[in-house]
Enzyme design. Structure first.
Site, PDB file in Angstrom:
ATOM      1  N   SER A  67       0.846  -1.206   0.000  1.00  0.00           N
ATOM      2  CA  SER A  67       0.000   0.000   0.000  1.00  0.00           C
ATOM      3  C   SER A  67       0.872   1.244   0.000  1.00  0.00           C
ATOM      4  O   SER A  67       2.094   1.175   0.137  1.00  0.00           O
ATOM      5  CB  SER A  67      -0.910   0.011   1.233  1.00  0.00           C
ATOM      6  OG  SER A  67      -0.162   0.322   2.401  1.00  0.00           O
ATOM      7  N   SER A  69       0.845   3.730   2.233  1.00  0.00           N
ATOM      8  CA  SER A  69       0.837   4.425   3.521  1.00  0.00           C
ATOM      9  C   SER A  69       2.208   4.958   3.926  1.00  0.00           C
ATOM     10  O   SER A  69       2.300   5.824   4.791  1.00  0.00           O
ATOM     11  CB  SER A  69       0.307   3.499   4.622  1.00  0.00           C
ATOM     12  OG  SER A  69       1.235   2.467   4.911  1.00  0.00           O
ATOM     13  N   LYS A 124       5.355   0.658   9.466  1.00  0.00           N
ATOM     14  CA  LYS A 124       5.145   2.063   9.796  1.00  0.00           C
ATOM     15  C   LYS A 124       6.433   2.609  10.411  1.00  0.00           C
ATOM     16  O   LYS A 124       7.386   1.876  10.666  1.00  0.00           O
ATOM     17  CB  LYS A 124       3.999   2.247  10.801  1.00  0.00           C
ATOM     18  CG  LYS A 124       2.669   1.628  10.383  1.00  0.00           C
ATOM     19  CD  LYS A 124       2.024   2.327   9.214  1.00  0.00           C
ATOM     20  CE  LYS A 124       0.709   1.635   8.829  1.00  0.00           C
ATOM     21  NZ  LYS A 124       0.118   2.197   7.593  1.00  0.00           N
ATOM     22  N   SER A 219      -2.894   6.882   5.952  1.00  0.00           N
ATOM     23  CA  SER A 219      -2.235   5.789   6.665  1.00  0.00           C
ATOM     24  C   SER A 219      -3.124   5.297   7.800  1.00  0.00           C
ATOM     25  O   SER A 219      -3.583   6.087   8.629  1.00  0.00           O
ATOM     26  CB  SER A 219      -0.886   6.256   7.231  1.00  0.00           C
ATOM     27  OG  SER A 219      -0.318   5.260   8.052  1.00  0.00           O
TER      28      SER A 219
END
Length: 265
Positions: A67, A69, A124, A219
């Site tokens: 993705s 994010s 992250k 996100s």
């Protein structure tokens, strides 16, 4: 849903070891036909499976980015390497830490099991450490009451009604790019600061980490579902080694290098 490669590698190794033990007791390789050839093939795989499992579990593991994010730091379909050693040695399958080596630091790009569905791996950036107070106000991140330092490097429209600002953010020892996006106000043509779930203040409990994506307004991170417990930490992402878009394209190695290598337009 992610495939639990560690589980299947461990299971495959266990099966080959059991076949080897049965062979030692019953001399299965001496039998003619499929049984003998299957046992011989299985025995030859033991060392390969063991080496792959050790490397993947304790040293380094490859992942792909599904993705956006973590844009602009990581692009969709980037292939990255994750250091499994930097946060301590952990057993495969159970992810239990057996030898403490280090802990996540502010600014690290961390891979972890998603707390709401541990079959998925998330990636992250670590913003808050155990005991920290993290706040987000008007899309500015505060850690323990101090705003995280950032410098605007680019700003403009990316669509008729959408704007984007690109910053260099200084988080701990890390220096990296982040994106901030929002809508253009139709009445005055000025950017709107995104509101809603991206604002708030959080206390990070002991043994947990507060994480956010570098694509701050796109996100799904700790602002929405909470902190990452230490038991779900997988490792530190440190290298992009390939980028490969849909399978019918050729892989690209132009993005090879450190994950926090800063490239601005």
């Amino acid at each position: 849903m992610d495939i639990d490669v560690g589980f299947w590698l461990t299971l495959a190794l266990l099966i080959t070891v059991l076949i080897w033990l049965a062979d030692r007791a019953l001399k299965l390789r001496q039998r003619k036909g499929m049984i003998g050839s299957t046992v011989e093939t299985s025995n030859s795989l033991i060392s390969v499976l063991f080496i792959v499992l050790v490397i993947r579990s304790f040293i380094v593991e490859p992942f792909t980015i599904p993705s956006g994010s973590m844009l602009p730091t990581l692009q969709v379909h980037d292939f990255i390497l994750v250091n499994k050693f930097s946060y301590g040695l952990r057993l495969p399958v159970t992810n239990t830490k057996i030898i403490p080596v280090g802990e996540p630091e502010r600014g690290d790009v961390m891979v972890f099991k998603f707390p709401e569905d541990t079959s998925q791996n998330f990636i992250k950036r670590v913003v808050g450490l155990p005991g920290d107070r993290v706040a987000v106000r008007d899309n500015v991140v505060y850690v323990n009451g101090e705003p995280v330092e950032r410098e605007l490097v680019d700003s403009g429209r990316i669509a008729p009604r959408v704007w984007r600002r690109e910053y260099i953010e200084h988080l701990g020892e890390a220096e990296h790019l982040i994106w901030q996006e929002g809508l253009i106000d139709p009445y005055n043509g000025e950017p709107r600061i995104p509101q809603g779930g991206t604002q708030g203040e959080w206390e990070v409990p002991e043994g947990s980490y507060f994480v956010m994506g570098d694509n701050r307004d796109n996100s799904n991170d700790s602002r929405f579902w909470g902190v990452v417990p230490e038991r779900l930490v997988v490792g530190e992402a440190f290298l992009i080694w390939m980028h490969w878009d849909p399978i019918f394209s050729l892989p690209s190695f132009s993005r090879n290098g450190s994950i926090d290598k800063i490239e601005t337009n």
